[in-house]
Design an enzyme around this catalytic site. Structure first.
Site, PDB file in Angstrom:
ATOM      1  N   GLN A 237       2.702 -44.693 -23.471  1.00 35.67           N
ATOM      2  CA  GLN A 237       3.489 -44.879 -24.658  1.00 35.67           C
ATOM      3  C   GLN A 237       4.324 -46.264 -24.202  1.00 35.67           C
ATOM      4  O   GLN A 237       4.967 -46.724 -25.038  1.00 35.67           O
ATOM      5  CB  GLN A 237       4.261 -43.791 -24.796  1.00 35.67           C
ATOM      6  CG  GLN A 237       3.618 -42.389 -25.222  1.00 35.67           C
ATOM      7  CD  GLN A 237       4.580 -41.259 -25.308  1.00 35.67           C
ATOM      8  OE1 GLN A 237       5.269 -41.040 -26.334  1.00 35.67           O
ATOM      9  NE2 GLN A 237       4.676 -40.548 -24.201  1.00 35.67           N
TER      10      GLN A 237
ATOM     11  N   VAL B 141       5.622 -49.987 -23.616  1.00 34.28           N
ATOM     12  CA  VAL B 141       5.396 -51.102 -24.015  1.00 34.28           C
ATOM     13  C   VAL B 141       5.491 -52.283 -22.866  1.00 34.28           C
ATOM     14  O   VAL B 141       5.040 -53.302 -23.274  1.00 34.28           O
ATOM     15  CB  VAL B 141       6.014 -51.725 -25.355  1.00 34.28           C
ATOM     16  CG1 VAL B 141       5.639 -50.683 -26.328  1.00 34.28           C
ATOM     17  CG2 VAL B 141       7.678 -51.651 -24.907  1.00 34.28           C
TER      18      VAL B 141
ATOM     19  N   HIS C   8       1.381 -47.567 -27.894  1.00 36.18           N
ATOM     20  CA  HIS C   8       2.608 -47.987 -28.751  1.00 36.18           C
ATOM     21  C   HIS C   8       2.927 -49.453 -28.598  1.00 36.18           C
ATOM     22  O   HIS C   8       3.705 -50.291 -29.034  1.00 36.18           O
ATOM     23  CB  HIS C   8       4.054 -47.089 -28.194  1.00 36.18           C
ATOM     24  CG  HIS C   8       3.921 -46.090 -28.670  1.00 36.18           C
ATOM     25  ND1 HIS C   8       4.885 -44.734 -28.251  1.00 36.18           N
ATOM     26  CD2 HIS C   8       3.477 -45.091 -29.607  1.00 36.18           C
ATOM     27  CE1 HIS C   8       4.569 -43.787 -28.740  1.00 36.18           C
ATOM     28  NE2 HIS C   8       3.793 -43.918 -29.770  1.00 36.18           N
TER      29      HIS C   8
ATOM     30  N   CYS D 171      -1.862 -63.552 -40.536  1.00 34.56           N
ATOM     31  CA  CYS D 171      -3.356 -63.891 -40.304  1.00 34.56           C
ATOM     32  C   CYS D 171      -3.881 -62.366 -39.421  1.00 34.56           C
ATOM     33  O   CYS D 171      -4.837 -62.552 -39.083  1.00 34.56           O
ATOM     34  CB  CYS D 171      -3.752 -65.135 -39.797  1.00 34.56           C
ATOM     35  SG  CYS D 171      -3.288 -65.229 -38.055  1.00 34.56           S
TER      36      CYS D 171
ATOM     37  N   SER E 199       9.828 -37.313 -22.792  1.00 32.78           N
ATOM     38  CA  SER E 199      10.483 -36.111 -23.393  1.00 32.78           C
ATOM     39  C   SER E 199       9.703 -35.126 -24.353  1.00 32.78           C
ATOM     40  O   SER E 199      10.297 -34.425 -24.610  1.00 32.78           O
ATOM     41  CB  SER E 199      11.645 -36.816 -24.039  1.00 32.78           C
ATOM     42  OG  SER E 199      11.405 -37.578 -25.229  1.00 32.78           O
TER      43      SER E 199
ATOM     44  N   LEU F  84      11.332 -35.877 -14.689  1.00 28.13           N
ATOM     45  CA  LEU F  84      12.600 -35.678 -13.824  1.00 28.13           C
ATOM     46  C   LEU F  84      13.202 -34.195 -13.883  1.00 28.13           C
ATOM     47  O   LEU F  84      13.842 -33.672 -13.141  1.00 28.13           O
ATOM     48  CB  LEU F  84      13.415 -36.791 -14.377  1.00 28.13           C
ATOM     49  CG  LEU F  84      14.727 -36.888 -13.508  1.00 28.13           C
ATOM     50  CD1 LEU F  84      14.633 -37.285 -12.045  1.00 28.13           C
ATOM     51  CD2 LEU F  84      15.704 -37.989 -14.178  1.00 28.13           C
TER      52      LEU F  84
HETATM   53  C1  BJW Z   1      12.042 -39.497 -15.651  1.00 24.18           C
HETATM   54  C2  BJW Z   1      12.709 -40.218 -14.979  1.00 24.18           C
HETATM   55  C3  BJW Z   1      12.351 -40.496 -13.529  1.00 24.18           C
HETATM   56  C4  BJW Z   1      13.652 -40.238 -16.843  1.00 24.18           C
HETATM   57  N1  BJW Z   1      11.191 -39.717 -13.162  1.00 24.18           N
HETATM   58  N2  BJW Z   1      10.926 -38.594 -15.109  1.00 24.18           N
HETATM   59  C5  BJW Z   1       8.602 -34.925 -38.050  1.00 24.18           C
HETATM   60  C6  BJW Z   1       7.724 -33.968 -37.261  1.00 24.18           C
HETATM   61  C7  BJW Z   1       6.622 -34.481 -36.460  1.00 24.18           C
HETATM   62  C8  BJW Z   1       6.443 -35.824 -36.498  1.00 24.18           C
HETATM   63  C9  BJW Z   1       7.431 -36.655 -37.327  1.00 24.18           C
HETATM   64  C10 BJW Z   1       8.528 -36.258 -38.159  1.00 24.18           C
HETATM   65  N3  BJW Z   1       9.086 -37.210 -39.018  1.00 24.18           N
HETATM   66  C11 BJW Z   1       8.315 -38.518 -38.357  1.00 24.18           C
HETATM   67  C12 BJW Z   1       7.347 -38.044 -37.420  1.00 24.18           C
HETATM   68  C13 BJW Z   1       6.371 -39.099 -37.019  1.00 24.18           C
HETATM   69  C14 BJW Z   1       7.047 -39.947 -35.919  1.00 24.18           C
HETATM   70  C15 BJW Z   1       7.776 -39.077 -35.077  1.00 24.18           C
HETATM   71  O1  BJW Z   1       7.089 -38.552 -33.984  1.00 24.18           O
HETATM   72  N4  BJW Z   1       9.178 -38.844 -34.934  1.00 24.18           N
HETATM   73  C16 BJW Z   1      10.117 -38.024 -34.195  1.00 24.18           C
HETATM   74  C17 BJW Z   1      11.387 -38.826 -33.830  1.00 24.18           C
HETATM   75  C18 BJW Z   1      10.116 -36.725 -34.664  1.00 24.18           C
HETATM   76  N5  BJW Z   1       6.110 -40.595 -35.210  1.00 24.18           N
HETATM   77  C19 BJW Z   1       5.702 -41.935 -35.629  1.00 24.18           C
HETATM   78  O2  BJW Z   1       6.077 -42.359 -36.650  1.00 24.18           O
HETATM   79  C20 BJW Z   1       4.334 -42.397 -35.027  1.00 24.18           C
HETATM   80  N6  BJW Z   1       3.383 -42.825 -35.826  1.00 24.18           N
HETATM   81  C21 BJW Z   1       2.800 -41.881 -36.721  1.00 24.18           C
HETATM   82  O3  BJW Z   1       3.054 -40.553 -36.600  1.00 24.18           O
HETATM   83  O4  BJW Z   1       1.698 -42.241 -37.125  1.00 24.18           O
HETATM   84  C22 BJW Z   1       1.276 -41.498 -38.130  1.00 24.18           C
HETATM   85  C23 BJW Z   1       1.313 -41.845 -39.615  1.00 24.18           C
HETATM   86  C24 BJW Z   1       1.765 -43.201 -39.939  1.00 24.18           C
HETATM   87  C25 BJW Z   1       1.858 -43.564 -41.144  1.00 24.18           C
HETATM   88  C26 BJW Z   1       2.488 -42.461 -42.119  1.00 24.18           C
HETATM   89  C27 BJW Z   1       2.392 -41.225 -41.682  1.00 24.18           C
HETATM   90  C28 BJW Z   1       1.960 -40.849 -40.501  1.00 24.18           C
HETATM   91  C29 BJW Z   1       4.891 -43.695 -34.332  1.00 24.18           C
HETATM   92  C30 BJW Z   1       5.779 -43.584 -33.287  1.00 24.18           C
HETATM   93  C31 BJW Z   1       6.161 -44.890 -32.603  1.00 24.18           C
HETATM   94  C32 BJW Z   1       7.200 -44.951 -31.351  1.00 24.18           C
HETATM   95  N7  BJW Z   1       7.706 -46.064 -31.075  1.00 24.18           N
HETATM   96  C33 BJW Z   1       8.677 -46.218 -29.911  1.00 24.18           C
HETATM   97  C34 BJW Z   1       9.064 -47.644 -29.926  1.00 24.18           C
HETATM   98  C35 BJW Z   1       8.188 -48.531 -29.291  1.00 24.18           C
HETATM   99  C36 BJW Z   1       8.549 -49.993 -29.331  1.00 24.18           C
HETATM  100  C37 BJW Z   1       9.828 -50.197 -28.295  1.00 24.18           C
HETATM  101  O5  BJW Z   1       9.731 -49.895 -27.358  1.00 24.18           O
HETATM  102  O6  BJW Z   1      10.761 -50.531 -28.708  1.00 24.18           O
HETATM  103  O7  BJW Z   1       8.071 -45.694 -28.807  1.00 24.18           O
HETATM  104  S1  BJW Z   1       9.782 -44.868 -29.899  1.00 24.18           S
HETATM  105  C38 BJW Z   1      10.047 -45.021 -28.363  1.00 24.18           C
HETATM  106  O8  BJW Z   1       9.607 -43.349 -27.978  1.00 24.18           O
HETATM  107  C39 BJW Z   1       8.862 -45.478 -27.611  1.00 24.18           C
HETATM  108  C40 BJW Z   1       8.457 -44.428 -26.767  1.00 24.18           C
HETATM  109  O9  BJW Z   1       7.134 -44.972 -26.292  1.00 24.18           O
HETATM  110  C41 BJW Z   1       8.446 -43.051 -27.503  1.00 24.18           C
HETATM  111  C42 BJW Z   1       8.582 -41.840 -26.310  1.00 24.18           C
HETATM  112  O10 BJW Z   1       9.499 -42.093 -25.789  1.00 24.18           O
HETATM  113  P1  BJW Z   1       9.485 -41.520 -24.380  1.00 24.18           P
HETATM  114  O11 BJW Z   1       8.666 -42.376 -23.329  1.00 24.18           O
HETATM  115  O12 BJW Z   1       9.027 -39.997 -24.163  1.00 24.18           O
HETATM  116  O13 BJW Z   1      10.956 -41.680 -23.796  1.00 24.18           O
HETATM  117  P2  BJW Z   1      12.221 -40.810 -23.696  1.00 24.18           P
HETATM  118  O14 BJW Z   1      13.359 -41.702 -23.282  1.00 24.18           O
HETATM  119  O15 BJW Z   1      12.360 -40.071 -24.940  1.00 24.18           O
HETATM  120  O16 BJW Z   1      11.959 -39.732 -22.554  1.00 24.18           O
HETATM  121  C43 BJW Z   1      11.883 -40.165 -21.042  1.00 24.18           C
HETATM  122  C44 BJW Z   1      11.610 -38.947 -20.121  1.00 24.18           C
HETATM  123  O17 BJW Z   1      11.573 -39.297 -18.961  1.00 24.18           O
HETATM  124  C45 BJW Z   1      12.693 -38.035 -20.113  1.00 24.18           C
HETATM  125  O18 BJW Z   1      12.068 -36.847 -20.449  1.00 24.18           O
HETATM  126  C46 BJW Z   1      13.591 -38.103 -18.715  1.00 24.18           C
HETATM  127  O19 BJW Z   1      13.823 -36.636 -18.345  1.00 24.18           O
HETATM  128  C47 BJW Z   1      12.316 -38.502 -17.746  1.00 24.18           C
HETATM  129  N8  BJW Z   1      12.894 -39.380 -16.824  1.00 24.18           N
HETATM  130  N9  BJW Z   1      13.817 -40.729 -15.396  1.00 24.18           N
HETATM  131  C48 BJW Z   1      10.586 -38.914 -13.935  1.00 24.18           C
HETATM  132  N10 BJW Z   1      12.916 -41.062 -12.480  1.00 24.18           N
END
Ligand code: BJW
Length: 238
Positions: free
Chosen positions: A94, A96, A112, A123, A180, A205
């Protein structure tokens, strides 16, 4: 984790936690703020339409920052697994950042998008991009000033979903590292794998929102628990 002799195909989902010890901030740390911005306020097409300068500046800052970071022992361990594992393997990240590929991982999919790419909305071309976007540089292909970061924002369709679903449906082991479990569809992949009989393992973690979805969870810093797990897999243990 069971006997590795039964495992042929592996899918590994990674999130921000795997890059945390390289000095890249995670999204949902204490307080829900991420570098002073709520992720929902900057990572949406609506935010970009409302205040493009804010969003472009924010991504310029992060694009510059990741170029100063280095892969850590967890990225290195996954690259080692990728080159040594004879069966099927796909790292679905996930993230970038480009730390998996800089560590040497080959079987990798950025669901992502990638910080170091720009996407021309005029384009529809995607080009490698390390400079800033705030001055609205022209697209190198069509010349229009319509470049945006090639990252997937909320409400946009993640990349490679067909390939991801095929790999997940076919895997015997699904491992989630440093995520997460808050963002879909990534957070739902473990359910698909598990329902089809795969073993499922979380390496994070701390217990995450997604932990109860896994057969087994191991907790600790990625640079410690990921290399240990990879050694276990490559020695055929479980
Ligand atoms: C450690 C550590 C160490 C720390 N060792 N571990 C309601 C219900 C269900 C779904 C939805 C809903 N409402 C909307 C939705 C859909 C929505 C969604 O999921 N929303 C939720 C908030 C509910 N999703 C979307 O919109 C996605 N698209 C989609 O569904 O398309 C279908 C569709 C399209 C059109 C119409 C209808 C449907 C797209 C999601 C895009 C996410 N984009 C981002 C930003 C990317 C660009 C950027 O970087 O700026 O992606 S958001 C951000 O979150 C980023 C990440 O990839 C993503 C996930 O985060 P991640 O990696 O899990 O990070 P953290 O910080 O949350 O967790 C870190 C973890 O590491 C923690 O657990 C720590 O404990 C741990 N940790 N240190 C080991 N040293």
């Amino acid at each position: 984790m069971g006997d590795m002799r039964e495992i042929r195909n592996i899918v590994i989902l990674t999130g921000a936690g795997i890059s945390a010890e390289s000095g890249i901030d995670t999204f949902r740390s204490e307080g829900g703020l991420w570098e002073q911005h709520r992720v929902e306020d900057v990572a949406t097409p609506e935010a970009f339409a409302r205040d493009p300068d804010l969003v472009l500046r924010f991504y310029d800052m992060r694009r510059e920052a990741i170029q100063t970071k280095q892969p850590n022992k967890a990225h290195d361990a996954l690259a080692r697994l990728d080159s040594a594992w004879q069966g099927g393997l796909l790292i679905v990240t996930q993230n970038v950042d480009d730390l998996h590929e800089r560590a040497g991982a080959k079987r990798l999919l950025h669901m992502h998008g990638e910080h170091l790419n720009a996407w021309c909305t005029a384009c529809d071309i995607r080009v490698p991009w390390i400079a800033s976007l705030i001055e609205r540089p022209p697209c190198p292909v069509c010349g229009m000033q319509a470049l945006r970061p090639d990252v997937v924002w909320f409400g946009e369709m993640p990349y490679g979903m067909d390939e991801i679903h095929a790999a997940v449906r076919n895997c015997d082991l699904f491992v989630s590292i440093g995520t997460s479990g808050a963002v879909y569809p990534a957070a739902g992949l473990v359910r698909i794998a598990r329902d089809l009989g795969a073993q499922t393992l979380e390496l994070n973690l701390e217990p995450s929102k997604g932990s109860p979805r896994f057969h087994e969870a191991r907790h600790g810093p990625a640079t410690v628990i990921v290399p240990a797990w990879v050694e276990e897999v490559l020695s055929g243990g479980g």
